[in-house]
Design a protein around this motif. Structure first.
Motif, PDB file in Angstrom:
ATOM      1  N   GLN A   1       0.821  -1.198   0.000  1.00  0.00           N
ATOM      2  CA  GLN A   1       0.000   0.000   0.000  1.00  0.00           C
ATOM      3  C   GLN A   1       0.863   1.259   0.000  1.00  0.00           C
ATOM      4  O   GLN A   1       1.830   1.366   0.721  1.00  0.00           O
ATOM      5  N   ASN A   2       0.475   2.203  -0.829  1.00  0.00           N
ATOM      6  CA  ASN A   2       1.103   3.521  -0.923  1.00  0.00           C
ATOM      7  C   ASN A   2       2.562   3.485  -1.361  1.00  0.00           C
ATOM      8  O   ASN A   2       3.294   4.420  -1.111  1.00  0.00           O
ATOM      9  N   GLN A   3       3.005   2.435  -2.013  1.00  0.00           N
ATOM     10  CA  GLN A   3       4.378   2.376  -2.492  1.00  0.00           C
ATOM     11  C   GLN A   3       4.505   2.801  -3.942  1.00  0.00           C
ATOM     12  O   GLN A   3       5.608   3.055  -4.399  1.00  0.00           O
ATOM     13  N   LEU A   4       3.413   2.853  -4.666  1.00  0.00           N
ATOM     14  CA  LEU A   4       3.391   3.400  -6.020  1.00  0.00           C
ATOM     15  C   LEU A   4       2.429   4.572  -6.004  1.00  0.00           C
ATOM     16  O   LEU A   4       1.283   4.435  -5.595  1.00  0.00           O
ATOM     17  N   THR A   5       2.889   5.732  -6.448  1.00  0.00           N
ATOM     18  CA  THR A   5       2.056   6.926  -6.424  1.00  0.00           C
ATOM     19  C   THR A   5       1.836   7.419  -7.845  1.00  0.00           C
ATOM     20  O   THR A   5       2.788   7.723  -8.560  1.00  0.00           O
ATOM     21  N   LEU A   6       0.570   7.483  -8.236  1.00  0.00           N
ATOM     22  CA  LEU A   6       0.173   7.941  -9.565  1.00  0.00           C
ATOM     23  C   LEU A   6      -0.141   9.430  -9.514  1.00  0.00           C
ATOM     24  O   LEU A   6      -0.925   9.878  -8.687  1.00  0.00           O
ATOM     25  N   THR A   7       0.485  10.192 -10.402  1.00  0.00           N
ATOM     26  CA  THR A   7       0.226  11.617 -10.538  1.00  0.00           C
ATOM     27  C   THR A   7      -0.161  11.869 -11.988  1.00  0.00           C
ATOM     28  O   THR A   7       0.384  11.250 -12.893  1.00  0.00           O
ATOM     29  N   SER A   8      -1.113  12.762 -12.199  1.00  0.00           N
ATOM     30  CA  SER A   8      -1.508  13.064 -13.578  1.00  0.00           C
ATOM     31  C   SER A   8      -1.776  14.549 -13.743  1.00  0.00           C
ATOM     32  O   SER A   8      -2.095  15.249 -12.783  1.00  0.00           O
ATOM     33  N   GLN A   9      -1.637  15.002 -14.954  1.00  0.00           N
ATOM     34  CA  GLN A   9      -1.921  16.380 -15.307  1.00  0.00           C
ATOM     35  C   GLN A   9      -3.365  16.446 -15.803  1.00  0.00           C
ATOM     36  O   GLN A   9      -4.050  15.441 -15.856  1.00  0.00           O
ATOM     37  N   GLY A  10      -3.830  17.611 -16.203  1.00  0.00           N
ATOM     38  CA  GLY A  10      -5.182  17.757 -16.714  1.00  0.00           C
ATOM     39  C   GLY A  10      -5.332  17.146 -18.098  1.00  0.00           C
ATOM     40  O   GLY A  10      -4.355  16.938 -18.824  1.00  0.00           O
ATOM     41  N   VAL A  11      -6.557  16.845 -18.460  1.00  0.00           N
ATOM     42  CA  VAL A  11      -6.872  16.299 -19.781  1.00  0.00           C
ATOM     43  C   VAL A  11      -6.688  17.379 -20.833  1.00  0.00           C
ATOM     44  O   VAL A  11      -7.099  18.523 -20.647  1.00  0.00           O
ATOM     45  N   GLU A  12      -6.058  16.995 -21.928  1.00  0.00           N
ATOM     46  CA  GLU A  12      -5.907  17.890 -23.070  1.00  0.00           C
ATOM     47  C   GLU A  12      -6.495  17.207 -24.288  1.00  0.00           C
ATOM     48  O   GLU A  12      -6.572  15.983 -24.348  1.00  0.00           O
ATOM     49  N   THR A  13      -6.939  17.997 -25.254  1.00  0.00           N
ATOM     50  CA  THR A  13      -7.488  17.447 -26.496  1.00  0.00           C
ATOM     51  C   THR A  13      -6.791  18.082 -27.685  1.00  0.00           C
ATOM     52  O   THR A  13      -6.255  19.185 -27.610  1.00  0.00           O
ATOM     53  N   ASP A  14      -6.804  17.344 -28.779  1.00  0.00           N
ATOM     54  CA  ASP A  14      -6.328  17.852 -30.064  1.00  0.00           C
ATOM     55  C   ASP A  14      -7.214  17.243 -31.137  1.00  0.00           C
ATOM     56  O   ASP A  14      -8.232  16.602 -30.821  1.00  0.00           O
ATOM     57  N   GLU A  15      -6.859  17.419 -32.394  1.00  0.00           N
ATOM     58  CA  GLU A  15      -7.718  16.924 -33.474  1.00  0.00           C
ATOM     59  C   GLU A  15      -7.825  15.407 -33.505  1.00  0.00           C
ATOM     60  O   GLU A  15      -8.767  14.855 -34.075  1.00  0.00           O
ATOM     61  N   ALA A  16      -6.907  14.699 -32.844  1.00  0.00           N
ATOM     62  CA  ALA A  16      -6.937  13.237 -32.841  1.00  0.00           C
ATOM     63  C   ALA A  16      -7.748  12.654 -31.687  1.00  0.00           C
ATOM     64  O   ALA A  16      -8.221  11.535 -31.767  1.00  0.00           O
ATOM     65  N   GLY A  17      -7.885  13.396 -30.589  1.00  0.00           N
ATOM     66  CA  GLY A  17      -8.606  12.867 -29.429  1.00  0.00           C
ATOM     67  C   GLY A  17      -8.158  13.531 -28.146  1.00  0.00           C
ATOM     68  O   GLY A  17      -7.771  14.688 -28.137  1.00  0.00           O
TER      69      GLY A  17
END
Length: 122
Positions: free
Chosen positions: A36-52
């Motif tokens: 538990q708590n040994q892998l930490t996931l961080t993410s930025q905000g969602v971005e879009t472009d013409e592909a998705g």
């Protein structure tokens, strides 16, 4: 955060950065020895472009050994409505280091947020 089979449920990620802890304790076949708590996931905000839509993610490895493969899955949403999901593997994350990647869903040009989680680690 609610748990089922040892996997933490994801948190919704909008325009800002989010930080989520991941627990694999007791998850069958999902990375023996990862606690538990040994892998930490961080993410930025969602971005879009013409592909998705896409979201940049990173996983910090606080385990005592290298993680050969960590899979991050994101469900992309438009104002709460699911558009689809995608995943990406992050390879060879040494102990004490951070691995980086990007999860992309083609065709999801209207995505406004994403819910991401680590689905496996070994």
């Amino acid at each position: 955060m609610p748990e089922r089979a040892g996997l933490s449920f994801p948190r919704l990620i909008g325009a800002g950065a989010a930080l989520m802890a991941f627990s694999l304790a007791g998850a069958a076949g999902a990375g023996a020895g990862v606690g538990q708590n040994q892998l930490t996931l961080t993410s930025q905000g969602v971005e879009t472009d013409e592909a998705g839509a896409f979201i940049s993610v990173s996983v910090q490895n606080a385990t005592p050994k290298e993680q050969n493969e960590v899979v991050v899955r994101c469900v992309f949403l438009n104002r709460g409505r699911t558009l689809g999901s995608a995943s990406t593997p992050l390879y060879a994350i040494p102990s004490g280091k951070t691995g980086y990647g990007q999860v992309r869903l083609l065709g999801a040009t209207s995505a406004t947020s994403a819910a991401c989680t680590i689905t496996s680690a070994e």
